[in-house]
Design an enzyme around this catalytic site. Structure first.
Site, PDB file in Angstrom:
ATOM      1  CB  SER A 238      -4.425  -4.652  -7.496  1.00 39.33           C
ATOM      2  OG  SER A 238      -3.121  -4.136  -7.672  1.00 39.33           O
ATOM      3  CE  LYS A 239      -5.088 -12.169  -8.758  1.00 41.90           C
ATOM      4  NZ  LYS A 239      -5.177 -13.151  -9.860  1.00 41.90           N
ATOM      5  NE  ARG A 240      -0.276  -1.415  -8.279  1.00 45.78           N
ATOM      6  CZ  ARG A 240      -1.524  -1.103  -8.571  1.00 45.78           C
ATOM      7  NH1 ARG A 240      -2.239  -1.946  -9.297  1.00 45.78           N
ATOM      8  NH2 ARG A 240      -2.076   0.011  -8.142  1.00 45.78           N
ATOM      9  CG  HIS A 241      -0.660  -3.230  -3.575  1.00 45.94           C
ATOM     10  ND1 HIS A 241      -1.761  -2.945  -4.366  1.00 45.94           N
ATOM     11  CD2 HIS A 241       0.110  -2.109  -3.571  1.00 45.94           C
ATOM     12  CE1 HIS A 241      -1.656  -1.707  -4.818  1.00 45.94           C
ATOM     13  NE2 HIS A 241      -0.543  -1.183  -4.352  1.00 45.94           N
ATOM     14  N   GLY A 242       0.646  -7.835  -3.378  1.00 51.42           N
ATOM     15  CA  GLY A 242       0.772  -9.082  -2.630  1.00 51.42           C
ATOM     16  C   GLY A 242      -0.574  -9.781  -2.559  1.00 51.42           C
TER      17      GLY A 242
END
Length: 471
Positions: A238-242
């Protein structure tokens, strides 16, 4: 049988790398078998679907060079067809009107959960004919009550689901619009899709869709459910991984070849081979060699692949992709080397195309001051004499080639009895403004004679002022 695959994204956001991998696998399977690859935009979620998302999907497919043989088809343009199929199912007694309110359905599910049962619609209106007038209703598919659905999944293997586990799903809402499971079935049927390759988050939908296809007398495609992509922490990407959107990787400086090569290996393998050309992928790809387990995204591996392709692809081709970053970073390259020449000298020194632009401004733009740390270390009073000597030798050159520049630098060092280190580093800082660059002869050649002489003169002035300040 002619193979027909499809990629069917919903335009409710960017093209996710998971979707791109599904598109790639579907594209590869069609190309390997000489079949057809269809692009279908599943835009029936009218509240969340946007033109911006459609554009992002199309841009991503173009950037990745995943060409399609038909499409893009839009489901919102096919509503009349879906309504015909719903009417057919109703007429044949394979679907029915359900007048339950949302509250009634919620209540029956709560009661089932309280009794330790799997919550689902209980078929309350399945066989009733006492239909109230002027009352909103949805249309549900009459799912078989017994037997099992068998999915011979080309990746996950045999999966069996008892029909008793499935409820009568809604195929048309109260406003008449069709639902996802109905539109997918109709489109796969009418488009002659033979192989559905998609994420394994759709496994639960597959038996329902197979039952509707069977009710329509349609041929049921083969299914291949690809495991999800995880972040490096083991959780769903998801976005939290980049970056997770395909075009974000373009924006971050990756080549499409690197992302495609990385994505295909994120769930598929051919021995220990890591690098694949597109032609090799078409030749070698096989669904049987796809992993059943989820794969974890590794950005370092993607960076390694990107560096490989920056170094090995034709510089003129890499330069075409570099143009986007030049424009994005507002670098005027009209007065300086051709971008292909820049790629030749910088590809081994950077990780991304974005970084290539960032560290190459001195080839095109003059600077007002030197990097403080580099100047403090190398533009000292002791460097004035070798810099002046190099400037003199360079000024004498009648042709500005790497060989001539190299000879002039060596001649200046020899005339003073100095090693290259005493001359090279002050010269590098003088002409680039900092302490890092490709080899000096290539760097100076690309910067140009007039610009180099002017910058060396600027460095000599800097040294002179530094010496005066020290007195």
């Amino acid at each position: 049988m002619s193979i027909v695959t499809r990629f069917a994204p919903s335009p409710t956001g960017y093209l996710h790398v998971g979707g791109a991998r599904t598109a790639l696998y579907s594209w590869l399977y069609a190309r390997k078998t000489g079949g057809k690859f269809i692009l279908r935009i599943e835009d029936t979620d009218l509240e969340r679907s946007t033109q911006e998302s459609v554009d992002a999907i199309m841009e991503g497919m173009t950037w990745l060079d995943l060409d399609y043989d038909e499409g893009p088809y839009f489901q919102t343009k096919r509503f009349d067809l879906y309504k015909e199929v719903v009417a057919q199912l109703l007429a044949e007694g394979k679907a029915y009107k359900c007048f339950c309110t949302v509250e009634e359905v919620d209540k029956m599910r709560e009661e089932q959960m309280a009794a330790g049962l799997k919550p689902k619609y209980n078929g309350m209106w399945r066989d009733r004919t006492d239909h109230p007038e002027n009352t909103p209703y949805v249309i549900r598919f009459k799912n078989p009550l017994d037997g099992v659905v068998v999915i011979d999944d080309l990746i996950k293997g045999r999966i069996e689901i008892a029909n008793a586990e499935l409820d009568d799903l809604i195929i048309a809402r109260s406003d008449g619009t069709p639902t996802y499971n109905l539109t997918v079935v109709v489109d796969d049927w009418k488009m002659g899709i033979t192989h559905v390759i998609r994420g394994d988050d759709h496994v639960n939908n597959t038996p329902r869709q197979m039952n509707i296809l069977a009710a329509l007398g349609a041929e049921i495609p083969k299914y291949a459910h690809v495991p999800m992509i995880l972040g490096d922490d083991g959780k769903r990407l998801s976005k939290r991984h980049g970056a997770v959107g395909v075009m974000q990787y373009r924006d971050n400086g990756f080549l499409p070849e690197a992302l495609l090569n990385y994505l295909v290996r994120l769930g598929w393998s051919h021995g220990d081979q890591e690098i694949f050309s597109k032609a090799e992928l078409v030749e070698l790809f096989d669904l049987a060699n796809c992993n059943r387990a989820p794969s974890a995204f590794n950005t370092d591996k993607l960076i390694w692949l990107n560096q490989h392709y920056m170094k090995t692809l034709e510089p003129a081709y890499v330069a075409k992709h570099l143009e986007w970053h030049v424009a994005d970073q507002k670098l005027d390259t009209s007065n300086g080397p051709a971008l292909a020449e820049l790629v030749k000298v910088q590809a081994e020194r950077v990780k991304t195309l974005k970084e290539m632009v960032e560290v190459s401004r001195y080839f095109y733009e003059d600077f007002a001051e030197f990097d403080e740390a580099a100047a403090k270390k190398h533009l000292r009073p002791v460097a004035a004499e070798p810099l002046a000597a190099v400037k003199s030798k360079l000024a004498e050159l009648t042709e500005w080639t790497a060989e001539a520049v190299h000879g002039a630098i060596n001649a200046a060092a020899e005339s003073l009895g100095l090693g290259m280190g005493k001359v090279g580093m002050p010269l590098r800082v003088a002409v680039t403004g900092g302490g890092n660059s490709p080899s000096l002869d290539l760097t100076l050649t690309l910067i140009g004679k007039a610009r180099c002489l002017s910058r060396i003169e600027m460095a000599l002035g800097y040294i002179q002022n530094r010496a005066a300040d020290a007195e």
